[in-house]
Design an enzyme around this catalytic site. Structure first.
Site, short mmCIF file in Angstrom:
data_model
loop_
_atom_site.label_atom_id
_atom_site.label_comp_id
_atom_site.label_asym_id
_atom_site.label_seq_id
_atom_site.Cartn_x
_atom_site.Cartn_y
_atom_site.Cartn_z
N ASP A 293 0.94 -1.17 0.05
CA ASP A 293 0.10 0.04 0.15
C ASP A 293 0.78 1.26 -0.15
O ASP A 293 2.07 1.08 0.03
CB ASP A 293 -1.04 -0.06 1.31
CG ASP A 293 -2.17 0.68 0.90
OD1 ASP A 293 -2.15 1.77 0.06
OD2 ASP A 293 -3.23 0.79 1.54
C1 BGC Z 1 -4.95 3.15 -0.12
C2 BGC Z 1 -5.07 2.09 -1.05
C3 BGC Z 1 -5.04 2.64 -2.60
C4 BGC Z 1 -3.78 3.35 -2.54
C5 BGC Z 1 -3.62 3.94 -4.01
C6 BGC Z 1 -3.84 4.08 -0.29
O1 BGC Z 1 -3.85 4.86 0.53
O2 BGC Z 1 -4.89 2.35 1.22
O3 BGC Z 1 -6.45 1.32 -1.16
O4 BGC Z 1 -5.12 1.41 -3.58
O5 BGC Z 1 -3.62 4.44 -1.55
O6 BGC Z 1 -4.31 5.18 -3.94
#
Ligand code: BGC
Length: 747
Positions: A293
């Site tokens: 993430d």
């Molecule tokens: C989120 C993810 C997301 C990623 C990309 C993160 O902050 O937890 O779910 O896919 O950002 O935008």
């Protein structure tokens, strides 16, 4: 630009391709997967360590919802072959431009993968995932995911960071909106449907995208519902409740996994070799790639698990993380770790192999621009068929929570006062994580829905979602007094759910309850329509208004869908996949809790010393599986084909369901089982099957379920997934709060 190298590389690839094709026609034994592996071998053999590391680097191209761009130099990295994938770059023209740099200006010309959060639609927006789950309609969820994929792919994207398959039992956690709810059985089926929808049957089809099962694992169990917080749970609960939807995604061939931000039992998910190696690779045989993430490698330092960024990168890579989202840790530190032998080059090669394999499967080596097609973009985005599905999905997701004196459906001859901060809203209606969905112009508000269908109504906003301004109360009260019925459209703002949107208060925000109280004084019946991304505390509203329509954030065509339901052009059929508590103090509350040694109904127990509260009853306000219709359904006693079930055997359960009301309707027929005792204690009930049926008024049908020994397995006291002999109770009903009616024995 190093043209000579491109030519050498391209020649090498086509030679290999040619020889493999020849081998194929001669012997028919070389499989396409083997050919891909051979091609990958030849590329890896050509790559420098820097180029290999480059494949594991993912950067955001622009500022987007989850944070600012951390590194503005990404185009330089791109030219230097230091990036394997980009996210938040959209549109055929822009992705083509970036792809051209990767393919034509880097030494090896390896194409990029473009990723994006396509969560519940791309331009055409469907209800938020938790809302859509209330339809219990797996085909519908597959369809909306496939439309989302088609629109995203038409804009040059190859990869969505979805579905989120985190089970969550905590409405304080804002990301509950992004999942399928609290139940593992249903959540697993939904995970599968969504992966199949996004990926289709063939990854090389230019209308599909790679899916990503996230957030691995147990992110939905953050302590106190606070986002990014600690997770500490037994391995039984982890394996039985939180992991199965991820396994279901793998069974549906999901291409990628995303690690979670949280720690799990002391080890951050991004450096967790138990999750990433033992379970994901060794037990489940996952052969896609694992992405972190957003900066979650870096976050292992503040977690207190890594000494510094370099160490964090080593922990992540060695645990099995293949791609670093936005953190720059692999890019900046991995080479040193490899030189010091803290990361083996063979481990890096494995990661690169998993990434390149998907680039091959997408068909990017044959045509890196196949997804960048302006003509497709114009024809596909917001296609009228997609908008129709948006309306269908929104209608099917709506849950009717209360309908006293049949105030709904509305009589078209009656005059309506349409009130509330969300009645004329095109912004919040598409919800959080709405990709490229327009927040004005295209989305249809409830007011526009009423106008389009020529309803007799007057409108007043009354108040804002948040804040303390009562200036517009009077206007709303005035129109309520002169109308036959009031429709109030209220709820949360779209930013009150989703990431970093935890709440400790589950009531309607701002002055909305006060406005309801004022309107109540007029004596005009009140229908409350809600937009929200979590179960709310609706105790006050339930006592005060006549009808409650839970519309979640219904998406682009939401206003039409809500109008259809209010006027009975669609008979609501949604059922909750999350429990609505009576107040926040009951949280976590879910339908499949444990019984305790002092359950409230324990025979002979002292009424005080049982497991309960002294200020509120144990039951929720609205249970899992609950939802009303404009008709009623009657359930017959379940008939079991046998009272005993043996290993490898099965029992059929048949129940007659009759539509006893005055209109046709759909019903979600649910089967629940209770294991009376086990080597570890069992939940009070568990969903084991459901069927969605449609019945004309007065019609009956027999609904049949099959129970096998597989359905009764659980993680026992030795952490084995196994059966235990004993007695089981069951019921078939339209909600989880029915009573057990039958039983059988597993021998
Ligand atoms: C989120 C993810 C997301 C990623 C990309 C993160 O902050 O937890 O779910 O896919 O950002 O935008």
């Amino acid at each position: 630009m190093k043209n000579s190298n491109i030519y050498i590389f391209t020649a090498l690839l086509s030679a290999l391709f040619f020889s493999c094709n020849n081998a194929n026609t001669k012997t028919s034994v070389v499989k396409s997967d083997d050919i891909i592996e051979q091609k990958i071998d030849s590329i890896i053999a050509l790559m420098t360590v820097d180029e290999k590391i480059g494949q594991t680097v993912l950067y955001s191209s622009i500022e987007d919802i989850t944070g600012p761009v951390l590194d503005k130099n990404y185009t330089t990295y791109l030219k230097n072959g230091q990036m394997g994938a980009i996210f938040n770059a959209t549109g055929s023209a822009f992705t083509r431009k970036l792809q051209k740099i990767a393919v034509e200006e880097t030494r090896l010309g390896i194409p990029l993968i473009f990723g994006y959060d396509v969560i519940h639609g791309y331009k055409t927006i469907f209800p938020i995932p938790m809302g859509e789950a209330s339809s219990w309609d797996l085909e519908l969820m597959k369809k909306t995911a496939s439309i989302a994929a088609k629109e995203a792919a038409a804009e040059g994207l190859h990869w969505t960071f979805a579905p989120m398959v985190d089970i969550s039992r905590d409405p304080r956690w804002g990301r509950i909106a992004e999942g399928a709810g609290e139940d593992t059985y249903l959540g697993s089926l939904i995970a599968k449907a969504r992966v199949e929808g996004f990926q289709g049957k063939n990854l090389a089809d230019k209308h599909t995208v790679l899916a990503c099962a996230k957030h691995y694992a147990a992110y939905g169990a953050a302590q106190a519902g606070r986002d990014y917080h600690t997770v500490d749970m037994s391995l039984n609960t982890l394996k039985e409740v939180y992991l199965p939807p991820f396994k279901a995604a793998i069974d549906a061939d999901v291409a990628t996994f995303m690690t979670a931000f949280n720690e799990l039992n002391g080890v951050p998910a991004t450096g967790n070799s138990f999750l990433l190696k033992d379970i994901l690779r060794d037990e489940w045989k996952f052969n896609g790639f694992v992405v972190t993430d957003y900066t979650s490698i870096n976050e292992m330092v503040p977690h207190g698990f890594a000494e510094d960024l370099k160490h964090a990168g080593e922990l992540a890579m060695n645990a099995g993380v293949d791609m670093d989202m936005q953190g720059g840790v692999y890019k900046n530190h991995m080479k040193a770790s490899i030189e010091e032998n803290k990361i083996k080059i063979s481990r890096l090669d494995e990661a690169v192999r998993d990434i390149l394999r998907l680039k091959f499967k997408l068909g990017l080596f044959e045509d890196p621009y196949k997804y960048c097609n302006e003509a497709d973009e114009a024809n596909i985005i917001l296609h009228k068929d997609h908008l129709e599905v948006s309306r269908e999905a929104a209608r099917k997701s709506i849950v009717l929570l209360k309908n006293e004196n049949n105030v709904l459906p509305l009589d078209a001859s009656k005059k309506v006062a349409l009130i509330g901060p969300l009645a004329d809203d095109q912004f919040h209606i598409i919800g959080n994580w709405a990709a490229k969905g327009d927040r004005d112009g295209i989305a249809v508000s409830v007011k526009e829905g009423f106008e389009a269908q020529n309803k007799a109504f007057s409108y007043a906003k009354g108040c804002d979602i948040e804040g303390g301004d009562t200036a517009n109360f009077n206007e709303a009260i005035k129109i309520a007094k002169t109308s036959d019925v009031v429709v109030m459209v209220m709820g949360e703002s779209e930013r009150m759910s989703g990431e970093a949107a935890s709440r400790t208060d589950l009531k309607l925000p701002g002055l909305q309850q006060q406005l309801i109280a004022e309107i109540k004084k007029t004596g005009t019946p009140i229908v409350l329509v809600l937009y929200n991304g979590r179960p709310l505390n609706l105790t006050y509203e339930n006592q005060t208004v006549d009808a409650i329509v839970e519309a979640w954030f219904p998406g682009t065509d939401g206003g039409h869908a809500v109008t259809d339901v209010l006027y009975g052009d669609y008979n609501p059929s949604g059922k909750l996949t999350v429990t609505f508590p009576r107040n926040v103090g009951q949280v976590p509350i879910h339908y499949n809790m444990k019984r305790t040694g002092r359950p409230e109904d324990l025979e002979g127990a002292h009424s005080r010393y049982v497991s309960k509260y002294i200020d509120v009853e144990n039951s929720p306000l609205f249970p899992f599986g609950y939802g009303l219709s404009y008709t009623t359904f009657e359930y017959g006693e379940p008939q079991l084909s046998s009272n005993t079930l043996s290993n490898n055997g099965s029992i059929t359960v048949k129940t007659t369901v009759t539509n006893t009301g005055n209109v046709a309707g759909e019903e979600v027929v649910q089967l629940y089982i209770k294991d009376r005792f086990g080597s570890v204690t069992r939940p009070v009930k568990e969903l084991k099957g459901f069927k969605k049926i449609t019945l004309e008024k007065g019609a009956s049908t027999t609904v049949e379920f099959t129970i096998t020994s597989e359905d009764l397995k659980f993680y026992n006291n030795k952490l084995e997934f196994a059966n235990e002999t004993g007695d089981y109770d069951l019921f078939v009903a339209g909600s989880s709060d029915a009573n057990f009616t039958s039983s059988f024995t597993y021998k």
